[in-house]
Design a protein around this motif. Structure first.
Motif, PDB file in Angstrom:
ATOM      1  N   ARG A 274       0.805  -1.221   0.000  1.00 54.56           N
ATOM      2  CA  ARG A 274       0.000   0.000   0.000  1.00 54.56           C
ATOM      3  C   ARG A 274       0.837   1.269   0.000  1.00 54.56           C
ATOM      4  O   ARG A 274       0.302   2.372  -0.064  1.00 54.56           O
ATOM      5  CB  ARG A 274      -0.924  -0.011   1.217  1.00 54.56           C
ATOM      6  CG  ARG A 274      -1.957  -1.131   1.161  1.00 54.56           C
ATOM      7  CD  ARG A 274      -2.633  -1.376   2.483  1.00 54.56           C
ATOM      8  NE  ARG A 274      -3.606  -2.467   2.377  1.00 54.56           N
ATOM      9  CZ  ARG A 274      -4.170  -3.072   3.413  1.00 54.56           C
ATOM     10  NH1 ARG A 274      -3.851  -2.706   4.659  1.00 54.56           N
ATOM     11  NH2 ARG A 274      -5.035  -4.060   3.228  1.00 54.56           N
ATOM     12  N   SER A 275       2.154   1.127   0.061  1.00 53.50           N
ATOM     13  CA  SER A 275       3.019   2.300   0.105  1.00 53.50           C
ATOM     14  C   SER A 275       2.899   3.131  -1.173  1.00 53.50           C
ATOM     15  O   SER A 275       2.845   2.572  -2.282  1.00 53.50           O
ATOM     16  CB  SER A 275       4.475   1.872   0.291  1.00 53.50           C
ATOM     17  OG  SER A 275       5.347   2.965   0.117  1.00 53.50           O
ATOM     18  N   PRO A 276       2.872   4.458  -1.060  1.00 51.55           N
ATOM     19  CA  PRO A 276       2.840   5.304  -2.257  1.00 51.55           C
ATOM     20  C   PRO A 276       4.057   5.099  -3.156  1.00 51.55           C
ATOM     21  O   PRO A 276       4.005   5.394  -4.351  1.00 51.55           O
ATOM     22  CB  PRO A 276       2.812   6.726  -1.687  1.00 51.55           C
ATOM     23  CG  PRO A 276       2.283   6.579  -0.299  1.00 51.55           C
ATOM     24  CD  PRO A 276       2.768   5.252   0.176  1.00 51.55           C
ATOM     25  N   SER A 277       5.139   4.587  -2.599  1.00 52.63           N
ATOM     26  CA  SER A 277       6.345   4.371  -3.405  1.00 52.63           C
ATOM     27  C   SER A 277       6.289   3.077  -4.218  1.00 52.63           C
ATOM     28  O   SER A 277       7.141   2.849  -5.081  1.00 52.63           O
ATOM     29  CB  SER A 277       7.587   4.360  -2.511  1.00 52.63           C
ATOM     30  OG  SER A 277       7.533   3.282  -1.600  1.00 52.63           O
TER      31      SER A 277
ATOM     32  N   PRO B 190       4.956   1.148  -7.170  1.00 51.43           N
ATOM     33  CA  PRO B 190       4.265   1.517  -8.403  1.00 51.43           C
ATOM     34  C   PRO B 190       2.989   0.723  -8.614  1.00 51.43           C
ATOM     35  O   PRO B 190       2.844  -0.394  -8.097  1.00 51.43           O
ATOM     36  CB  PRO B 190       5.284   1.214  -9.511  1.00 51.43           C
ATOM     37  CG  PRO B 190       6.473   0.654  -8.858  1.00 51.43           C
ATOM     38  CD  PRO B 190       6.275   0.577  -7.386  1.00 51.43           C
ATOM     39  N   ALA B 191       2.076   1.289  -9.385  1.00 49.60           N
ATOM     40  CA  ALA B 191       0.794   0.631  -9.633  1.00 49.60           C
ATOM     41  C   ALA B 191       0.976  -0.741 -10.271  1.00 49.60           C
ATOM     42  O   ALA B 191       0.194  -1.661 -10.027  1.00 49.60           O
ATOM     43  CB  ALA B 191      -0.080   1.512 -10.525  1.00 49.60           C
ATOM     44  N   THR B 192       2.026  -0.917 -11.075  1.00 53.70           N
ATOM     45  CA  THR B 192       2.252  -2.208 -11.723  1.00 53.70           C
ATOM     46  C   THR B 192       2.637  -3.288 -10.721  1.00 53.70           C
ATOM     47  O   THR B 192       2.571  -4.476 -11.046  1.00 53.70           O
ATOM     48  CB  THR B 192       3.356  -2.100 -12.784  1.00 53.70           C
ATOM     49  OG1 THR B 192       4.521  -1.512 -12.196  1.00 53.70           O
ATOM     50  CG2 THR B 192       2.895  -1.270 -13.966  1.00 53.70           C
ATOM     51  N   LEU B 193       3.057  -2.890  -9.510  1.00 49.70           N
ATOM     52  CA  LEU B 193       3.475  -3.858  -8.495  1.00 49.70           C
ATOM     53  C   LEU B 193       2.489  -3.933  -7.332  1.00 49.70           C
ATOM     54  O   LEU B 193       2.819  -4.460  -6.271  1.00 49.70           O
ATOM     55  CB  LEU B 193       4.873  -3.516  -7.986  1.00 49.70           C
ATOM     56  CG  LEU B 193       5.975  -3.632  -9.043  1.00 49.70           C
ATOM     57  CD1 LEU B 193       7.307  -3.169  -8.475  1.00 49.70           C
ATOM     58  CD2 LEU B 193       6.095  -5.061  -9.570  1.00 49.70           C
ATOM     59  N   LYS B 194       1.290  -3.407  -7.537  1.00 49.52           N
ATOM     60  CA  LYS B 194       0.219  -3.573  -6.564  1.00 49.52           C
ATOM     61  C   LYS B 194      -0.462  -4.925  -6.790  1.00 49.52           C
ATOM     62  O   LYS B 194      -0.307  -5.562  -7.828  1.00 49.52           O
ATOM     63  CB  LYS B 194      -0.800  -2.443  -6.702  1.00 49.52           C
ATOM     64  CG  LYS B 194      -0.246  -1.044  -6.459  1.00 49.52           C
ATOM     65  CD  LYS B 194      -0.001  -0.760  -4.996  1.00 49.52           C
ATOM     66  CE  LYS B 194       0.329   0.709  -4.764  1.00 49.52           C
ATOM     67  NZ  LYS B 194       0.558   1.017  -3.340  1.00 49.52           N
ATOM     68  N   THR B 195      -1.257  -5.331  -5.815  1.00 53.96           N
ATOM     69  CA  THR B 195      -1.900  -6.639  -5.886  1.00 53.96           C
ATOM     70  C   THR B 195      -2.740  -6.813  -7.136  1.00 53.96           C
ATOM     71  O   THR B 195      -2.632  -7.828  -7.835  1.00 53.96           O
ATOM     72  CB  THR B 195      -2.774  -6.868  -4.643  1.00 53.96           C
ATOM     73  OG1 THR B 195      -1.943  -6.939  -3.476  1.00 53.96           O
ATOM     74  CG2 THR B 195      -3.560  -8.167  -4.756  1.00 53.96           C
ATOM     75  N   ALA B 196      -3.611  -5.847  -7.430  1.00 56.39           N
ATOM     76  CA  ALA B 196      -4.532  -6.002  -8.559  1.00 56.39           C
ATOM     77  C   ALA B 196      -3.777  -6.226  -9.859  1.00 56.39           C
ATOM     78  O   ALA B 196      -4.121  -7.116 -10.647  1.00 56.39           O
ATOM     79  CB  ALA B 196      -5.448  -4.782  -8.668  1.00 56.39           C
ATOM     80  N   ASN B 197      -2.740  -5.440 -10.107  1.00 52.28           N
ATOM     81  CA  ASN B 197      -2.008  -5.574 -11.362  1.00 52.28           C
ATOM     82  C   ASN B 197      -1.240  -6.891 -11.424  1.00 52.28           C
ATOM     83  O   ASN B 197      -1.186  -7.552 -12.472  1.00 52.28           O
ATOM     84  CB  ASN B 197      -1.050  -4.410 -11.553  1.00 52.28           C
ATOM     85  CG  ASN B 197      -0.559  -4.314 -12.983  1.00 52.28           C
ATOM     86  OD1 ASN B 197      -1.252  -3.810 -13.860  1.00 52.28           O
ATOM     87  ND2 ASN B 197       0.632  -4.825 -13.244  1.00 52.28           N
ATOM     88  N   LEU B 198      -0.635  -7.291 -10.303  1.00 56.50           N
ATOM     89  CA  LEU B 198       0.097  -8.557 -10.299  1.00 56.50           C
ATOM     90  C   LEU B 198      -0.848  -9.735 -10.507  1.00 56.50           C
ATOM     91  O   LEU B 198      -0.489 -10.720 -11.167  1.00 56.50           O
ATOM     92  CB  LEU B 198       0.872  -8.715  -8.991  1.00 56.50           C
ATOM     93  CG  LEU B 198       2.029  -7.735  -8.788  1.00 56.50           C
ATOM     94  CD1 LEU B 198       2.663  -7.949  -7.423  1.00 56.50           C
ATOM     95  CD2 LEU B 198       3.081  -7.867  -9.885  1.00 56.50           C
ATOM     96  N   LEU B 199      -2.057  -9.649  -9.976  1.00 53.05           N
ATOM     97  CA  LEU B 199      -3.045 -10.693 -10.239  1.00 53.05           C
ATOM     98  C   LEU B 199      -3.442 -10.712 -11.706  1.00 53.05           C
ATOM     99  O   LEU B 199      -3.649 -11.784 -12.297  1.00 53.05           O
ATOM    100  CB  LEU B 199      -4.284 -10.488  -9.364  1.00 53.05           C
ATOM    101  CG  LEU B 199      -4.162 -10.919  -7.902  1.00 53.05           C
ATOM    102  CD1 LEU B 199      -5.415 -10.496  -7.141  1.00 53.05           C
ATOM    103  CD2 LEU B 199      -3.954 -12.420  -7.774  1.00 53.05           C
TER     104      LEU B 199
END
Length: 273
Positions: free
Chosen positions: A177-180, A182-191
């Motif tokens: 959840r850290s702002p640092s 990136p969106a590509t490494l958030k849960t939703a994108n990795l899923l």
């Protein structure tokens, strides 16, 4: 990186079962409920969705179950809260409400809901940890940034014990959840990446024409490098993805009139405690 194999051994009817994860399984996989006389599995029904609950018996062997058999075997939906769901961004998975938090309740109802939410948060942390350190990290030629050094000790601890402490889970979720991050490494994108790659591997194994094989390999390489696909690429590859695949996620809506500080602080205190 095809769907992970599960044990071909006959399940033990007297085993004590533990929910491990919900994951993709190979086409044609049969529910293990038939091997232990489950009502919904007496005829050895197939798992047509391609998604199964993976349960572990007392000997450590993993077996796939359909949702009805898994629920009957474990005694109710709450028993599945601690199982990380790696299929939550597949087509037909429903709204993406992964970060929704519990409503405030009083008394025993509140305690039960907090206990279930701790299990769900633990599952979310395990899922993120395994996405970054195993499932997406294992994609050939994937971005090196997927595997993250600060997660290494947490991953080692999980591999040793099969679970995370509340502090370890909170640390994993703080990284996600850290702002640092990136969106590509958030849960939703990795899923989204994991879901697409599983489907691409299955499509490649079934492809007959050389041109189609080359195209699918090109899409897989693009996905590994960029951690995203265009709509045109996904459609041309015949992927069945979540309608919001690779779209920015939005935080859950709080109840009307709730103050952010009170809402967050109240939950965080219960989670940490």
């Amino acid at each position: 990186m095809p769907p992970e194999p599960v044990s071909a051994r006959r399940p033990d009817p007297t085993a004590t079962w533990t929910a491990v994860r919900k994951d993709f399984v190979e086409p044609g996989t049969r529910c293990a409920g038939a091997g232990i006389g489950m009502p919904a599995g007496n005829k050895g029904h197939g798992i047509g969705s391609g998604h199964a609950y993976i349960l572990r018996d007392a000997a450590g062997h993993e077996h796939p179950f359909g949702p009805d058999c898994a629920l009957r075997l474990l005694g109710g939906p709450g028993a599945l809260d601690a199982a990380p769901d790696f299929t939550a961004r597949a087509a037909g998975a429903g709204p993406w409400r992964d970060d929704a938090r519990p409503r405030r309740r009083a008394g025993a109802g509140r305690e039960r809901e907090l206990e279930r939410e701790r299990a769900r948060q633990h599952a979310a942390a395990v899922r993120y940890l395994l996405l970054r350190m195993e499932k997406v990290a294992g994609v050939p030629r994937v971005q090196p940034s997927v595997r993250f050094a600060p997660l290494e000790p947490l991953y080692a601890a999980y591999r040793d014990t099969g679970k995370l402490t509340s502090q370890q889970a909170a640390r994993v979720l703080a990284i996600e959840r850290s702002p640092s991050t990136p969106a590509t490494l958030k849960t939703a994108n990795l899923l989204d990446v994991y879901t697409a790659y599983v489907q691409l591997e299955l499509a490649l194994r079934e492809a007959v024409r050389v041109e189609q094989q080359r195209f699918l390999r090109g899409v897989m390489d693009w996905l590994a490098r960029h951690l995203t696909l265009t709509r045109a690429q996904a459609e041309a590859a015949g992927l069945a993805l979540h309608p919001r695949a690779w779209q920015p996620d939005t935080p859950p809506r709080r109840a009307s009139g709730a103050r952010d500080a009170d809402w967050d602080a109240d939950w965080d205190a219960d989670w940490d405690g």
